[in-house]
Design a protein around this motif. Structure first.
Motif, PDB file in Angstrom:
ATOM      1  N   THR A  46       0.855  -1.184   0.000  1.00 28.82           N
ATOM      2  CA  THR A  46       0.000   0.000   0.000  1.00 28.82           C
ATOM      3  C   THR A  46       0.890   1.234   0.000  1.00 28.82           C
ATOM      4  O   THR A  46       1.859   1.317   0.746  1.00 28.82           O
ATOM      5  N   ARG A  49       0.506   7.734  -0.073  1.00 31.81           N
ATOM      6  CA  ARG A  49      -0.093   8.942  -0.625  1.00 31.81           C
ATOM      7  C   ARG A  49      -0.716   8.643  -1.967  1.00 31.81           C
ATOM      8  O   ARG A  49      -0.523   7.589  -2.543  1.00 31.81           O
ATOM      9  N   MET A  50      -1.502   9.602  -2.470  1.00 29.73           N
ATOM     10  CA  MET A  50      -2.140   9.470  -3.772  1.00 29.73           C
ATOM     11  C   MET A  50      -1.321  10.269  -4.790  1.00 29.73           C
ATOM     12  O   MET A  50      -0.802  11.336  -4.470  1.00 29.73           O
ATOM     13  N   TYR A  51      -1.222   9.739  -6.013  1.00 28.70           N
ATOM     14  CA  TYR A  51      -0.373  10.331  -7.032  1.00 28.70           C
ATOM     15  C   TYR A  51      -1.225  10.849  -8.190  1.00 28.70           C
ATOM     16  O   TYR A  51      -2.222  10.231  -8.543  1.00 28.70           O
ATOM     17  N   ARG A  66      -6.404  11.277  -8.968  1.00 23.25           N
ATOM     18  CA  ARG A  66      -5.427  10.848  -7.962  1.00 23.25           C
ATOM     19  C   ARG A  66      -5.524   9.335  -7.875  1.00 23.25           C
ATOM     20  O   ARG A  66      -6.606   8.773  -7.766  1.00 23.25           O
ATOM     21  N   TYR A  67      -4.364   8.639  -7.942  1.00 24.44           N
ATOM     22  CA  TYR A  67      -4.331   7.182  -7.970  1.00 24.44           C
ATOM     23  C   TYR A  67      -3.397   6.686  -6.882  1.00 24.44           C
ATOM     24  O   TYR A  67      -2.444   7.369  -6.504  1.00 24.44           O
ATOM     25  N   HIS A  68      -3.648   5.487  -6.371  1.00 23.21           N
ATOM     26  CA  HIS A  68      -2.872   4.991  -5.236  1.00 23.21           C
ATOM     27  C   HIS A  68      -1.489   4.483  -5.618  1.00 23.21           C
ATOM     28  O   HIS A  68      -0.652   4.258  -4.746  1.00 23.21           O
ATOM     29  N   GLU A  69      -1.192   4.300  -6.914  1.00 18.43           N
ATOM     30  CA  GLU A  69       0.141   3.888  -7.354  1.00 18.43           C
ATOM     31  C   GLU A  69       0.734   4.986  -8.235  1.00 18.43           C
ATOM     32  O   GLU A  69       0.017   5.641  -8.978  1.00 18.43           O
TER      33      GLU A  69
END
Length: 122
Positions: A46, A49-51, A66-69
């Motif tokens: 996990t 932060r969000m990217y 905004r995406y988690h990866e």
């Protein structure tokens, strides 16, 4: 080496003392520093932060989300059932491997060795 002991109370009221040994040599230590991410991607389950990521839809429009990866672009797949028959056939043909064309060269050999004999005669 560190020694611990574990006390377990049995049903009959007696105590069982089990020795536990922990060695520093057997514990795994990974060297994590600032250079590790430059060699390979960071293997996290996990991300904290969000990217910012750009999503490209099938019609070519883009959305910033905004995406988690950490990714640059995510391209959504095209649904072939929504296309016309001609366009579907065209896209399926583009997926197939191309047939290699073999080109045969017919070289005409009109070289005459006798026309150069005057160069090597003495």
């Amino acid at each position: 080496m560190i020694r611990f002991s574990l006390r377990i109370m049995l049903a009959n009221g007696k105590q069982l003392l089990l020795p536990l040994v922990r060695s520093f040599a057997t514990s795994a230590k990974t060297n994590i520093n600032c250079h590790r991410a430059s060699i390979a991607r960071i293997g996290r389950l996990t991300y904290t932060r969000m990217y910012p990521v750009t999503i490209v839809q099938t019609d070519g429009s883009t959305i910033n989300v905004r995406y988690h990866e950490p990714r640059k672009i995510i391209k959504l797949p095209l649904d072939l059932s929504t296309l016309s028959e001609a366009e579907r056939r065209k896209r399926l043909e583009a997926r197939k491997p191309k047939a290699k064309v073999v080109i045969e060269d017919d070289i005409e050999d009109d070289f005459d060795l006798g026309s150069y004999q005057h160069l090597w005669k003495k």
